[in-house]
Design a protein around this motif. Structure first.
Motif, PDB file in Angstrom:
ATOM      1  N   PRO A 257      24.855  27.253  18.424  1.00 44.37           N
ATOM      2  CA  PRO A 257      24.394  27.238  19.821  1.00 44.37           C
ATOM      3  C   PRO A 257      24.495  25.824  20.389  1.00 44.37           C
ATOM      4  N   THR A 258      25.223  25.698  21.503  1.00 46.73           N
ATOM      5  CA  THR A 258      25.523  24.377  22.062  1.00 46.73           C
ATOM      6  C   THR A 258      25.361  24.403  23.569  1.00 46.73           C
ATOM      7  N   ARG A 259      24.622  23.440  24.072  1.00 47.84           N
ATOM      8  CA  ARG A 259      24.427  23.299  25.509  1.00 47.84           C
ATOM      9  C   ARG A 259      25.327  22.205  26.062  1.00 47.84           C
ATOM     10  N   LEU A 260      25.862  22.439  27.238  1.00 45.65           N
ATOM     11  CA  LEU A 260      26.482  21.388  28.030  1.00 45.65           C
ATOM     12  C   LEU A 260      25.405  20.909  28.985  1.00 45.65           C
ATOM     13  N   VAL A 261      25.071  19.624  28.910  1.00 47.77           N
ATOM     14  CA  VAL A 261      23.941  19.078  29.656  1.00 47.77           C
ATOM     15  C   VAL A 261      24.452  18.029  30.649  1.00 47.77           C
ATOM     16  N   MET A 262      23.867  18.012  31.833  1.00 45.72           N
ATOM     17  CA  MET A 262      24.220  17.011  32.845  1.00 45.72           C
ATOM     18  C   MET A 262      22.962  16.297  33.324  1.00 45.72           C
ATOM     19  N   GLY A 263      23.123  15.025  33.590  1.00 49.79           N
ATOM     20  CA  GLY A 263      21.983  14.227  34.050  1.00 49.79           C
ATOM     21  C   GLY A 263      22.281  12.748  33.899  1.00 49.79           C
ATOM     22  N   TYR A 264      21.355  12.005  33.295  1.00 46.08           N
ATOM     23  CA  TYR A 264      21.473  10.548  33.237  1.00 46.08           C
ATOM     24  C   TYR A 264      21.090  10.033  31.849  1.00 46.08           C
ATOM     25  N   ALA A 265      21.834   9.013  31.404  1.00 43.09           N
ATOM     26  CA  ALA A 265      21.542   8.352  30.137  1.00 43.09           C
ATOM     27  C   ALA A 265      20.941   6.986  30.400  1.00 43.09           C
ATOM     28  N   ALA A 266      20.074   6.545  29.485  1.00 49.45           N
ATOM     29  CA  ALA A 266      19.398   5.263  29.665  1.00 49.45           C
ATOM     30  C   ALA A 266      20.381   4.104  29.730  1.00 49.45           C
ATOM     31  N   ASP A 267      21.530   4.231  29.059  1.00 48.32           N
ATOM     32  CA  ASP A 267      22.523   3.159  29.060  1.00 48.32           C
ATOM     33  C   ASP A 267      23.136   2.931  30.445  1.00 48.32           C
ATOM     34  N   ALA A 268      23.161   3.981  31.262  1.00 48.60           N
ATOM     35  CA  ALA A 268      23.733   3.871  32.621  1.00 48.60           C
ATOM     36  C   ALA A 268      22.922   4.769  33.540  1.00 48.60           C
ATOM     37  N   PRO A 269      21.713   4.373  33.892  1.00 48.14           N
ATOM     38  CA  PRO A 269      20.774   5.254  34.591  1.00 48.14           C
ATOM     39  C   PRO A 269      21.188   5.677  35.988  1.00 48.14           C
ATOM     40  N   ASP A 270      22.190   5.019  36.574  1.00 49.44           N
ATOM     41  CA  ASP A 270      22.625   5.371  37.923  1.00 49.44           C
ATOM     42  C   ASP A 270      23.932   6.176  37.930  1.00 49.44           C
ATOM     43  N   VAL A 271      24.437   6.494  36.758  1.00 51.58           N
ATOM     44  CA  VAL A 271      25.722   7.193  36.645  1.00 51.58           C
ATOM     45  C   VAL A 271      25.483   8.622  36.149  1.00 51.58           C
ATOM     46  N   TYR A 272      25.951   9.590  36.932  1.00 50.98           N
ATOM     47  CA  TYR A 272      25.791  10.980  36.513  1.00 50.98           C
ATOM     48  C   TYR A 272      26.667  11.240  35.302  1.00 50.98           C
ATOM     49  N   HIS A 273      26.124  11.934  34.309  1.00 53.96           N
ATOM     50  CA  HIS A 273      26.746  11.990  32.991  1.00 53.96           C
ATOM     51  C   HIS A 273      26.671  13.411  32.431  1.00 53.96           C
ATOM     52  N   ALA A 274      27.505  13.677  31.425  1.00 51.53           N
ATOM     53  CA  ALA A 274      27.485  14.965  30.725  1.00 51.53           C
ATOM     54  C   ALA A 274      27.478  14.707  29.225  1.00 51.53           C
ATOM     55  N   TRP A 275      26.679  15.496  28.498  1.00 46.24           N
ATOM     56  CA  TRP A 275      26.598  15.371  27.046  1.00 46.24           C
ATOM     57  C   TRP A 275      26.235  16.740  26.476  1.00 46.24           C
ATOM     58  N   ASN A 276      25.838  16.786  25.210  1.00 50.00           N
ATOM     59  CA  ASN A 276      25.550  18.066  24.565  1.00 50.00           C
ATOM     60  C   ASN A 276      24.240  18.055  23.812  1.00 50.00           C
ATOM     61  N   GLN A 277      23.713  19.250  23.621  1.00 47.69           N
ATOM     62  CA  GLN A 277      22.650  19.501  22.659  1.00 47.69           C
ATOM     63  C   GLN A 277      23.108  20.639  21.762  1.00 47.69           C
ATOM     64  N   ILE A 278      22.817  20.541  20.465  1.00 44.53           N
ATOM     65  CA  ILE A 278      23.121  21.640  19.553  1.00 44.53           C
ATOM     66  C   ILE A 278      21.842  22.072  18.854  1.00 44.53           C
ATOM     67  N   TYR A 279      21.816  23.348  18.498  1.00 43.88           N
ATOM     68  CA  TYR A 279      20.663  23.900  17.799  1.00 43.88           C
ATOM     69  C   TYR A 279      20.993  23.967  16.315  1.00 43.88           C
ATOM     70  N   LEU A 280      20.228  23.245  15.503  1.00 43.96           N
ATOM     71  CA  LEU A 280      20.433  23.241  14.061  1.00 43.96           C
ATOM     72  C   LEU A 280      19.517  24.270  13.421  1.00 43.96           C
ATOM     73  N   GLN A 281      20.138  25.288  12.847  1.00 39.71           N
ATOM     74  CA  GLN A 281      19.366  26.398  12.277  1.00 39.71           C
ATOM     75  C   GLN A 281      18.418  25.923  11.178  1.00 39.71           C
ATOM     76  N   ASP A 282      18.883  24.973  10.348  1.00 40.14           N
ATOM     77  CA  ASP A 282      18.072  24.547   9.210  1.00 40.14           C
ATOM     78  C   ASP A 282      16.743  23.935   9.640  1.00 40.14           C
ATOM     79  N   SER A 283      16.786  23.138  10.714  1.00 44.80           N
ATOM     80  CA  SER A 283      15.558  22.478  11.167  1.00 44.80           C
ATOM     81  C   SER A 283      14.891  23.217  12.314  1.00 44.80           C
TER      82      SER A 283
END
Length: 267
Positions: free
Chosen positions: A205-231
């Motif tokens: 299970p993987t999300r495509l996420v949009m928003g802001y990262a602390a490294d560039a707080p004024d730049v709209y960004h895209a990244w991911n989240q994954i769901y780890l079954q084990d944890s």
């Protein structure tokens, strides 16, 4: 890492409502619910395809806007409950005319199932070249984390950031994963969509996420989240920023501190 006006995809529109029932007799669309158990609807649109139209999906305080494409798949990603699906056609400026809306009740057994599916923003199938590559990359991996690490390593070593594309990309842009794979270039939206498709193809299970990262707080960004079954946890992965680091000879940790990211939208 790409234009905020594109990334938002929440088009700032004025919706011009029709009188109640005005579109009930001849609706120019059909909402296919055959994949509703996976949190997905497909919209078949018979209206004027030369005129821009949008899909607005709402549940409570959550709203996502999408460009309407005939036959495209849209996620109901906020868990079980009642969603409102609204379809509107462009009139002029930022004004849209509502041509239909429906309420859809979602009752899923596994809320994470929606994050395994191809959708308009993460458009893949078994013939997608990156998906075929993923099968090779993960053939010796056992756990979801090992599979994710193989995908992460491939992307961060292979895909280079396309600055020109970031400057010229339009509001209608959607990642073409075969093009990203073939050219080995992209913007953050491409990195995140590619990672999502590759991981979803391995049943992570993987999300495509949009928003802001602390490294560039004024730049709209895209990244991911994954769901780890084990944890039983969602973890944050950012292949765009890490690709720049890896390609400079650095060795960043794959899993990031989620507190360093501010989420605007999840798909």
């Amino acid at each position: 890492m790409f234009k905020k006006m594109l990334a938002m995809l929440f088009i700032a529109v004025v919706l011009m409502a029709l009188p109640t029932g005005a579109y009930a007799a001849a609706e120019p669309y059909v909402i296919d619910r055959s994949s509703l158990d996976k949190g997905i609807i497909t919209i078949h649109y018979t209206g004027n395809t030369d005129t821009k139209a949008i899909v607005r999906i709402t549940k409570g305080d959550d709203t996502s806007d999408y460009n309407l494409a005939n036959g495209a798949r849209y996620p109901l990603q906020w868990g079980n409950g009642v969603y409102n699906v609204l379809i509107a056609q462009f009139i002029s400026d930022n004004k849209y005319r509502v041509v239909g809306q429906e309420r859809i009740e979602l009752k899923m057994t596994d809320a994470n199932e929606v994050f395994l599916q191809p959708i308009q923003l993460v458009d893949w199938n078994g013939k997608t070249r990156a998906v075929a590559e993923t099968a090779k990359l993960t053939e010796d991996a056992v756990t979801d984390k090992e599979k994710a690490e193989a995908i992460y390593s491939y992307i961060t070593h292979t895909i280079r950031y396309d600055n020109e594309k970031a400057r010229s990309v339009t509001t209608a842009y959607l990642p073409d994963l075969d093009t990203v794979y073939d050219t080995a270039e992209g913007i953050c939206y491409d990195y995140a969509a590619l990672f999502a498709a590759m991981a979803r193809s391995q049943h992570i299970p993987t999300r495509l996420v949009m928003g802001y990262a602390a490294d560039a707080p004024d730049v709209y960004h895209a990244w991911n989240q994954i769901y780890l079954q084990d944890s039983g946890q969602w973890v944050t992965i950012d292949t765009t920023y890490d690709a720049a680091r890896v390609q400079k000879g650095q060795a960043p940790e794959m899993i990031k501190d989620s507190a360093d990211y501010t989420i605007a939208q999840i798909y």
